[in-house]
Design a protein around this motif. Structure first.
Motif, PDB file in Angstrom:
ATOM      1  N   GLY A 161      -1.751  -5.944  17.742  1.00 48.64           N
ATOM      2  CA  GLY A 161      -1.001  -6.180  17.646  1.00 48.64           C
ATOM      3  C   GLY A 161       0.826  -5.256  18.100  1.00 48.64           C
ATOM      4  N   ILE A 162       0.724  -4.074  17.470  1.00 48.96           N
ATOM      5  CA  ILE A 162       1.385  -3.327  17.261  1.00 48.96           C
ATOM      6  C   ILE A 162       1.583  -2.594  18.746  1.00 48.96           C
ATOM      7  CG2 ILE A 162       2.357  -0.962  16.425  1.00 48.96           C
ATOM      8  CD1 ILE A 162       1.099  -1.977  14.229  1.00 48.96           C
ATOM      9  N   ASP A 163       2.704  -2.054  19.253  1.00 50.37           N
ATOM     10  CA  ASP A 163       2.763  -1.868  20.545  1.00 50.37           C
ATOM     11  C   ASP A 163       2.829  -0.191  20.767  1.00 50.37           C
ATOM     12  OD1 ASP A 163       4.742  -2.144  23.047  1.00 50.37           O
ATOM     13  OD2 ASP A 163       5.023  -0.488  22.880  1.00 50.37           O
ATOM     14  N   LYS A 164       1.932  -0.133  21.666  1.00 51.82           N
ATOM     15  CA  LYS A 164       1.616   1.319  21.989  1.00 51.82           C
ATOM     16  C   LYS A 164       2.806   2.349  22.039  1.00 51.82           C
ATOM     17  CE  LYS A 164      -1.885   3.798  25.745  1.00 51.82           C
ATOM     18  NZ  LYS A 164      -2.538   2.824  26.004  1.00 51.82           N
TER      19      LYS A 164
ATOM     20  N   HIS B 209       5.432  -3.863  10.194  1.00 53.38           N
ATOM     21  CA  HIS B 209       5.118  -5.490  10.654  1.00 53.38           C
ATOM     22  C   HIS B 209       4.916  -6.003  10.025  1.00 53.38           C
ATOM     23  CE1 HIS B 209       5.831  -4.037  14.708  1.00 53.38           C
ATOM     24  NE2 HIS B 209       5.780  -3.158  14.885  1.00 53.38           N
ATOM     25  N   GLY B 210       4.328  -6.134   8.577  1.00 54.05           N
ATOM     26  CA  GLY B 210       4.250  -7.027   7.617  1.00 54.05           C
ATOM     27  C   GLY B 210       2.406  -7.051   7.592  1.00 54.05           C
ATOM     28  N   LYS B 211       1.672  -5.785   8.462  1.00 51.23           N
ATOM     29  CA  LYS B 211       0.257  -5.682   8.823  1.00 51.23           C
ATOM     30  C   LYS B 211       0.103  -4.266   8.138  1.00 51.23           C
ATOM     31  CE  LYS B 211       0.705  -8.125  13.349  1.00 51.23           C
ATOM     32  NZ  LYS B 211       0.374  -8.157  14.637  1.00 51.23           N
ATOM     33  N   SER B 212       0.133  -3.924   6.793  1.00 52.31           N
ATOM     34  CA  SER B 212      -0.747  -3.017   6.334  1.00 52.31           C
ATOM     35  C   SER B 212      -2.055  -3.201   5.695  1.00 52.31           C
ATOM     36  CB  SER B 212       0.838  -2.668   4.699  1.00 52.31           C
ATOM     37  OG  SER B 212       0.685  -3.599   4.124  1.00 52.31           O
ATOM     38  N   SER B 213      -2.080  -4.601   4.739  1.00 53.08           N
ATOM     39  CA  SER B 213      -3.614  -4.314   4.589  1.00 53.08           C
ATOM     40  C   SER B 213      -4.539  -4.274   5.422  1.00 53.08           C
ATOM     41  CB  SER B 213      -3.340  -5.694   3.904  1.00 53.08           C
ATOM     42  OG  SER B 213      -2.699  -5.779   2.340  1.00 53.08           O
ATOM     43  N   GLU B 214      -3.931  -4.617   6.519  1.00 51.11           N
ATOM     44  CA  GLU B 214      -4.847  -4.975   8.092  1.00 51.11           C
ATOM     45  C   GLU B 214      -5.255  -3.601   8.442  1.00 51.11           C
ATOM     46  OE1 GLU B 214      -3.051  -9.003   8.140  1.00 51.11           O
ATOM     47  OE2 GLU B 214      -2.567  -7.128   7.061  1.00 51.11           O
ATOM     48  N   MET B 215      -3.812  -3.156   8.105  1.00 50.01           N
ATOM     49  CA  MET B 215      -3.882  -1.889   8.571  1.00 50.01           C
ATOM     50  C   MET B 215      -4.914  -0.651   8.210  1.00 50.01           C
ATOM     51  SD  MET B 215      -3.846   0.671  11.316  1.00 50.01           S
ATOM     52  CE  MET B 215      -2.426   0.469  12.440  1.00 50.01           C
ATOM     53  N   GLU B 216      -4.883  -0.905   7.040  1.00 47.46           N
ATOM     54  CA  GLU B 216      -5.799   0.005   5.536  1.00 47.46           C
ATOM     55  C   GLU B 216      -7.104  -0.865   6.280  1.00 47.46           C
ATOM     56  OE1 GLU B 216      -5.557   2.828   2.470  1.00 47.46           O
ATOM     57  OE2 GLU B 216      -3.973   1.747   3.433  1.00 47.46           O
TER      58      GLU B 216
ATOM     59  N   TRP C 214       0.764  -1.159   0.153  1.00 51.40           N
ATOM     60  CA  TRP C 214       0.444  -0.143  -0.313  1.00 51.40           C
ATOM     61  C   TRP C 214       0.892   1.035   0.018  1.00 51.40           C
ATOM     62  CZ3 TRP C 214      -5.360  -0.220  -0.447  1.00 51.40           C
ATOM     63  CH2 TRP C 214      -5.440  -1.117  -0.604  1.00 51.40           C
ATOM     64  N   LYS C 215       0.829   1.833  -0.574  1.00 55.53           N
ATOM     65  CA  LYS C 215       0.821   3.530  -1.298  1.00 55.53           C
ATOM     66  C   LYS C 215       0.696   4.644  -0.589  1.00 55.53           C
ATOM     67  CE  LYS C 215       4.915   1.973  -3.715  1.00 55.53           C
ATOM     68  NZ  LYS C 215       6.243   2.183  -3.432  1.00 55.53           N
TER      69      LYS C 215
ATOM     70  N   LYS D 288       1.053   8.078   8.252  1.00 55.31           N
ATOM     71  CA  LYS D 288       1.896   7.110   9.024  1.00 55.31           C
ATOM     72  C   LYS D 288       1.785   5.898   9.851  1.00 55.31           C
ATOM     73  CE  LYS D 288       4.416  11.274  10.508  1.00 55.31           C
ATOM     74  NZ  LYS D 288       4.636  12.742  12.383  1.00 55.31           N
ATOM     75  N   LEU D 289       1.007   5.952  10.375  1.00 55.58           N
ATOM     76  CA  LEU D 289       0.022   4.321  10.861  1.00 55.58           C
ATOM     77  C   LEU D 289       0.414   3.461   9.936  1.00 55.58           C
ATOM     78  CD1 LEU D 289      -0.695   3.097  13.548  1.00 55.58           C
ATOM     79  CD2 LEU D 289      -3.184   3.568  12.694  1.00 55.58           C
ATOM     80  N   LEU D 290       0.250   3.784   8.620  1.00 56.05           N
ATOM     81  CA  LEU D 290      -0.313   2.723   7.474  1.00 56.05           C
ATOM     82  C   LEU D 290       1.531   2.386   7.386  1.00 56.05           C
ATOM     83  CD1 LEU D 290      -1.314   1.389   5.425  1.00 56.05           C
ATOM     84  CD2 LEU D 290      -1.360   3.345   3.625  1.00 56.05           C
ATOM     85  N   HIS D 291       2.104   3.173   7.615  1.00 54.42           N
ATOM     86  CA  HIS D 291       3.241   3.151   7.638  1.00 54.42           C
ATOM     87  C   HIS D 291       4.537   1.796   8.195  1.00 54.42           C
ATOM     88  CE1 HIS D 291       5.188   5.265   3.239  1.00 54.42           C
ATOM     89  NE2 HIS D 291       4.095   5.455   3.909  1.00 54.42           N
TER      90      HIS D 291
END
Length: 233
Positions: free
Chosen positions: A146-149, A111-118, A38-39, A103-106
């Motif tokens: 699951g990303i550290d706060k 963490h290999g979770k860009s599609s989930e974050m999108e 994702w860009k 920023k959060l997407l990047h």
């Protein structure tokens, strides 16, 4: 096979395009060979990060549309969304500068979770009415995946991913990309807009066939050739 997708969080057609693309990909036999990146893209970088607007206000003030015309457009987009399985809640959606959300997407990409974050960002913005420019809301999304706060807070408070976001936007400009969603298929083909799943499926199959799948030998019998063990006639 690599798929690069330029998108912005507050673009409803990017959400629709994501669903249609994923629906098409899920049915293809080579789905596990596809890498999605994702860009970042910003439809309106002039928006104030501290002053969210509702959708009608935005169309009236920034685009000059009468309220009736804006409502009609929103209704049409909502109908397209329902056909793709998305129940947009434009009454709650808050229009805001999306740079911090990118920023959060990047960070999620790291963490290999860009599609989930999108998906999480789209849902937060278009369905739950969350302010995706608010740091605490974004940290909550990070934690839900699951990303550290503390890592999320640091990423959103710093300039760590600023260059990456700007690089994505510049790359889009260099390639003549002026609207989103925009899909680049293995560096060979492009699909623009929220196309139906059938269009994505056809494009993906053609790209895979031409750029990934093994060559089809058109000869009737193997001809004279050499390999690592020697030559044969």
């Amino acid at each position: 096979m690599k798929i690069e997708i330029w998108s912005d969080v507050m673009c409803p057609f990017c959400y629709i395009g994501k669903h249609n693309f994923e629906q098409a990909l899920e049915k293809l036999p080579f789905k596990n060979e596809v890498e999605v990146e994702w860009k970042s893209f910003q439809l309106d970088p002039t928006l104030d990060a501290a002053k969210p607007q509702n959708t009608i206000e935005y169309f009236k003030e920034k685009k000059g549309f009468p309220a009736e015309q804006a409502s009609q457009m929103i209704s049409q987009v909502a109908g397209i969304g329902r056909a793709s399985g998305i129940d947009f809640n434009f009454d709650k959606a808050l229009i805001i500068n999306t740079f911090t959300a990118h920023k959060l997407l990047h960070l999620a990409k790291k963490h290999g979770k860009s599609s989930e974050m999108e998906e999480a960002l789209f849902k937060a913005h278009f369905i739950d009415g969350k302010n995706v420019g608010d740091q605490e809301e974004l940290i909550s999304l990070a934690v839900s995946l699951g990303i550290d706060k503390d890592e999320a807070r640091q990423a959103l408070s710093s300039d760590e991913f600023n260059d990456g976001i700007r690089q994505d936007i510049q790359e889009a400009q260099n390639n003549g990309i002026s609207s989103v969603p925009f899909f680049v298929l293995n560096g060979k083909y492009a699909v623009s807009g929220a196309q139906p799943a059938e269009v994505f499926a056809e494009a993906l199959q053609q790209t895979y066939k031409e750029t990934v799948s093994p060559f089809k030998d058109l000869s009737q019998n193997g001809g004279a050739s050499c390999d690592t063990d020697g030559c044969s006639i």
